[in-house]
Scaffold this active site. Structure first.
Site, PDB file in Angstrom:
ATOM      1  N   CYS A 107      55.111  31.935  69.086  1.00  0.00           N
ATOM      2  CA  CYS A 107      55.777  32.713  68.029  1.00  0.00           C
ATOM      3  C   CYS A 107      54.690  33.511  67.320  1.00  0.00           C
ATOM      4  O   CYS A 107      54.264  33.164  66.227  1.00  0.00           O
ATOM      5  CB  CYS A 107      56.514  31.798  67.063  1.00  0.00           C
ATOM      6  SG  CYS A 107      57.638  30.619  67.849  1.00  0.00           S
ATOM      7  N   ALA A 108      54.236  34.589  67.947  1.00  0.00           N
ATOM      8  CA  ALA A 108      52.939  35.173  67.602  1.00  0.00           C
ATOM      9  C   ALA A 108      52.960  36.190  66.467  1.00  0.00           C
ATOM     10  O   ALA A 108      51.970  36.320  65.752  1.00  0.00           O
ATOM     11  CB  ALA A 108      52.332  35.819  68.848  1.00  0.00           C
ATOM     12  N   PRO A 149      53.197  38.170  63.033  1.00  0.00           N
ATOM     13  CA  PRO A 149      52.643  39.521  63.175  1.00  0.00           C
ATOM     14  C   PRO A 149      51.282  39.590  63.847  1.00  0.00           C
ATOM     15  O   PRO A 149      50.788  40.667  64.106  1.00  0.00           O
ATOM     16  CB  PRO A 149      52.556  40.013  61.733  1.00  0.00           C
ATOM     17  CG  PRO A 149      52.326  38.778  60.945  1.00  0.00           C
ATOM     18  CD  PRO A 149      53.092  37.683  61.641  1.00  0.00           C
ATOM     19  N   GLY A 150      50.622  38.467  64.115  1.00  0.00           N
ATOM     20  CA  GLY A 150      49.475  38.509  65.002  1.00  0.00           C
ATOM     21  C   GLY A 150      48.120  38.137  64.448  1.00  0.00           C
ATOM     22  O   GLY A 150      47.124  38.251  65.156  1.00  0.00           O
ATOM     23  N   CYS A 206      54.569  26.633  57.763  1.00  0.00           N
ATOM     24  CA  CYS A 206      54.168  26.847  56.369  1.00  0.00           C
ATOM     25  C   CYS A 206      55.216  26.212  55.464  1.00  0.00           C
ATOM     26  O   CYS A 206      55.633  26.790  54.467  1.00  0.00           O
ATOM     27  CB  CYS A 206      53.971  28.327  56.066  1.00  0.00           C
ATOM     28  SG  CYS A 206      55.279  29.401  56.630  1.00  0.00           S
TER      29      CYS A 206
END
Length: 796
Positions: A184-185, A187-188, A321
């Site tokens: 689940c990358a 925004p990177g 998070c």
């Protein structure tokens, strides 16, 4: 809405904004900050406090400090890109120039707080600051600091990233030869960390490892591409799939098809995000226990799919998070239980010294949004069993619970080190998962096989459904399935084409992407390039690709050998959004300069080790001229540089600066630039922000003072002195397209679970006008080649 109505609305909007900013808080101009004019959200949630007090995730005596920290704004955090050779120069510039300017600075009678290094991040490459945007605008020194951060972020030399989100990649323990999946990358920012770790040795242009970065959201995939492209790596591929059903991929191993298993997997799942309350203050009023109950099943499916694709002995990091045990310990405990000993939690207590952490908990309860508690599954009434699942509860058997070692999980509490809330668990795979014991592997050599004729095979775990609910494929069905896929894929593979799936039955969702076409060994396009630049015989020309099957090839891209293997063998399964870095661009004037293709700056550090001709070593004064003047005459350069280029044919060249150890005040890291030698001039083909980066490192002041209202439109003295040259015909188009991606970046928060934008000092100050238009712009930004065949503009 008609034109007149729109005009009336525009006239009313300024007045409405003035009325809003003058009311509510009673502060008028004093309230016109980042959130000026909007009613302040009350940072109270009784249900939240009741829930977490009962779960006992906060040590006794620390509750008040915990809640006080949640109500404080989150410090902005930046990370210096660690693998680049000039990381030390950036750190030196930050500490000796920008931080020193802030040392005795006061704004509105208050001393500015100095940025601090994160004690647990290696080599002082991560820093955090409490400077707000409002303060940044009040002092020229702070404005210079802000411009530095924005520009270096665009170059990829600095990443804005929340402190706790830097933890998962560090705990993966990545080596340059690791095959990595980021599930689940977008925004990177974590993906960027992984790429940095692959390129730990800058002398190796093609590490054996690679990163496959996946995201389910098509628009966010293009933001992910934008982040990854800043690092200019040939070892990154961006794909668009549902992480809970991401397909198994096949690779060719000595002529046999084998399933690709990953050495490292980052599983940073979607979550309720209550650990982000300090920056996403909407969570205060929207938080309920229902969020975690709805996400638990998805999180468990994604984690299960991850461990299925993990190699034996591999490591997977699961992170959220969120502080909620339903999204954290409950998912890990359920995964460990059904793995039947195939997985274990790694003890990482000795890793990242200096990081304050809390152990995972072993007892928790489940609460509905109405405040009703349940301690065991048997207590849940039948009408609630669609909301609450058995996997949400802790294991009751003491021996089994003890063997799980849930205390090895990590929970980060905000008040311990002034961060957000976070959860991390590190899993090691000791053996195949129980439901994958009969997982078939195809070791069938293909008739008449050549390197370009690999085909795709499939197996039980191709991800169409959760593997725990679907039995494996019967062995007697394998040959038939393999043959079907061979027939459909062989023709395209023979041509080295990896494009959209040809059959309607296998077609993937989302936009149609341009194909990835590898150059054949005997392609006449490559011979003049090889001769012109005197490429080393070891140059991997088979890894060159284009994004069009027809017409003139205007851009040449490059991937690593390992990613080429993945691309050629999985065109039926994967929806690839982007891969490879641009290494050559076609000249607008054709072949009159000896070669039809000029070097591209983004790929120069990958190509440079293989180039043996057209290299000119320049001194630091020559570099300054190249970066500050548009098309300087040769007479402006040093006599040594003039002598070297005098007898060289016109065309693309490499300009190399090597630091002189005897001149410690000069820039102490090497620079490689793409240039162009004309008949009487020499210029650099370098993007604007990269030019500014190098100039800063050389001590040239590039600060651009913002014009105040009423000032003329003329350039300021600083802007004229250090105005970067316009390097290419297409550079204006590039800047517009980058702005579109930047606007999308401002819409999507850097590290929250699909949540509002973070208000940090480092964030580029743009608002998105229309996300659909951004998606269209960024799509063309990546897939321009076959769509713009009639233009000579250079685009990324």
């Amino acid at each position: 809405m008609g034109r007149r109505a729109r005009d009336r609305r525009r006239q009313l909007q300024p007045q409405q904004r003035r009325e809003r900013s003058g009311g509510g808080g009673g502060g008028g101009d004093d309230q016109a900050g980042w959130a000026g004019g909007y009613p302040e959200i009350v940072k109270e949630n009784e249900l939240f406090e009741r829930y977490y007090r009962e779960q006992r995730i906060v040590p006794d005596g620390e509750w008040d400090a915990f809640m006080a920290a949640l109500r404080e704004p989150l410090p902005a955090t930046l990370r210096i890109t660690g693998y680049k050779s000039h990381a030390r120069e950036i750190l030196h510039c930050l500490k000796e120039k920008y931080f020193r300017e802030l040392q005795h600075l006061e704004v509105d009678g208050q001393k500015v707080e100095m940025p601090q290094a994160l004690s647990w991040y290696p080599e002082e490459l991560a820093w955090h600051t409490n400077l707000s945007r409002k303060i940044l605008r009040k002092s020229p020194q702070l404005e210079r600091f802000h411009q530095f951060l924005v520009s270096e972020t665009e170059c990829g030399n600095i990443s804005r990233q929340e402190a706790v989100s830097m933890i998962p990649p560090l705990l993966l323990n990545v080596n340059p030869d690791h095959k990595i999946l980021d599930m689940c990358a977008a925004p990177g920012s974590k993906t960027a960390q992984l790429i940095e770790m692959l390129h730990a040795d800058m002398n190796v242009p093609f590490p054996k490892g690679f990163v496959i970065a996946n995201d389910v959201d098509n628009k966010r995939c293009y933001l992910l591409v934008h982040q990854a492209k800043r690092l200019n790596s040939p070892c990154i591929m961006v794909v668009n799939h549902d992480a809970s059903s991401i397909p198994n991929l096949q690779v060719d191993v000595d002529g046999r098809k084998e399933t690709l298993f990953y050495d490292r997997i980052l599983c940073d799942v979607p979550c309720s995000g209550d650990g982000t309350m300090r920056k996403n203050i909407d969570v205060w009023k929207k938080w309920t226990t229902q969020n975690s109950l709805q996400l638990h099943g998805l999180q468990l499916r994604i984690a299960t799919r991850g461990v299925e694709q993990l190699a034996e002995g591999g490591r997977m990091v699961y992170s959220t998070c969120s502080l909620n045990p339903i999204e954290n310990e409950a998912v890990i405990a359920s995964l460990l239980e059904k793995s039947q000993g195939a997985l274990e939690l790694a003890d990482v207590s000795s890793e990242l010294p200096g990081l304050k952490r809390m152990p995972g908990i072993t007892k928790w309860k489940v609460m509905l949004k109405d405040g009703q508690w349940f301690e065991e599954w048997k207590d849940v009434p039948s009408n609630r069993q669609t909301q609450i699942r058995p996997t949400m509860f802790p294991i009751k058997e003491e021996e089994k619970l003890k063997a799980m070692n849930l205390e090895r999980c990590i929970r980060i509490l905000p008040h311990h080190q002034n961060t957000g809330g976070f959860f991390v668990a590190v899993l090691i795979k000791k053996s195949p998962m129980p439901w994958n014991k009969r997982q078939p592997k195809v070791h069938q050599k293909l008739p008449g096989k050549t390197e370009d004729t690999e085909v795709t095979a499939t197996n039980a775990g191709d991800g169409s459904e959760d593997a725990t609910e679907k039995p494996t494929l019967a062995e007697d069905e394998e040959p038939k399935k393999v043959q079907e896929l061979q027939n459909s894929d062989t023709e395209q593979s023979k041509k080295g084409v990896c494009g959209p799936p040809p059959s309607k039955k296998m077609k993937l969702f989302g936009f149609k992407e341009d194909p990835f076409v590898f150059l054949p060994e005997d392609d006449p396009l490559f011979l003049p390039i090889q001769k012109f630049y005197a490429l080393d015989p070891s140059f991997p020309k088979m890894n060159l690709l284009t994004r069009t099957q027809e017409g003139k090839k205007r851009q040449l891209y490059m991937v690593s050998k390992e990613l080429r293997n993945v691309l050629l063998n999985n065109s039926e399964k994967m929806k690839v959004i982007n891969t490879g870095i641009k290494v050559w661009s076609r000249n607008s004037d054709g072949e009159q300069f000896g070669c039809a293709f000029r070097l591209a700056q983004e790929g120069i550090y990958t190509l440079y080790p293989f180039i043996h001709a057209r290299i000119v070593n320049v001194c630091i004064e020559d570099v300054k001229i190249l970066l500050t003047q548009e098309n300087p005459f040769l007479s402006k350069f040093s006599s040594e540089t003039q002598r070297k280029v005098k007898d060289m044919a016109m065309g693309s060249i490499v300009l190399k600066y090597e630091p002189d150890p005897e001149k410690p005040d000069d820039l102490q890291c090497p620079i490689v630039l793409c240039g162009w030698q004309g008949k009487t001039s020499l210029r650099a083909f370098v993007p604007k922000n990269e030019r500014l980066h190098y100039l800063r490192m050389m001590g040239v002041e590039v600060f651009k003072a913002k014009r105040k209202e009423g000032e003329s439109e003329g350039k300021t003295e600083e802007e004229v002195q250090c105005r970067p040259a316009q390097t290419e015909e297409g550079m204006d188009v590039e800047d517009k397209e980058r702005d579109a991606v930047t606007k999308m970046e401002a819409e999507i928060d850097e590290e929250s679970p699909r949540s509002p934008v973070e208000s940090s000092a480092m964030e580029i100050e743009n608002k998105s006008e229309d996300s659909d238009q951004c998606s269209k712009n960024t799509n063309s930004h990546i897939n321009q080649e076959s769509k713009d065949m009639n233009t000579n503009n250079v685009k990324d």
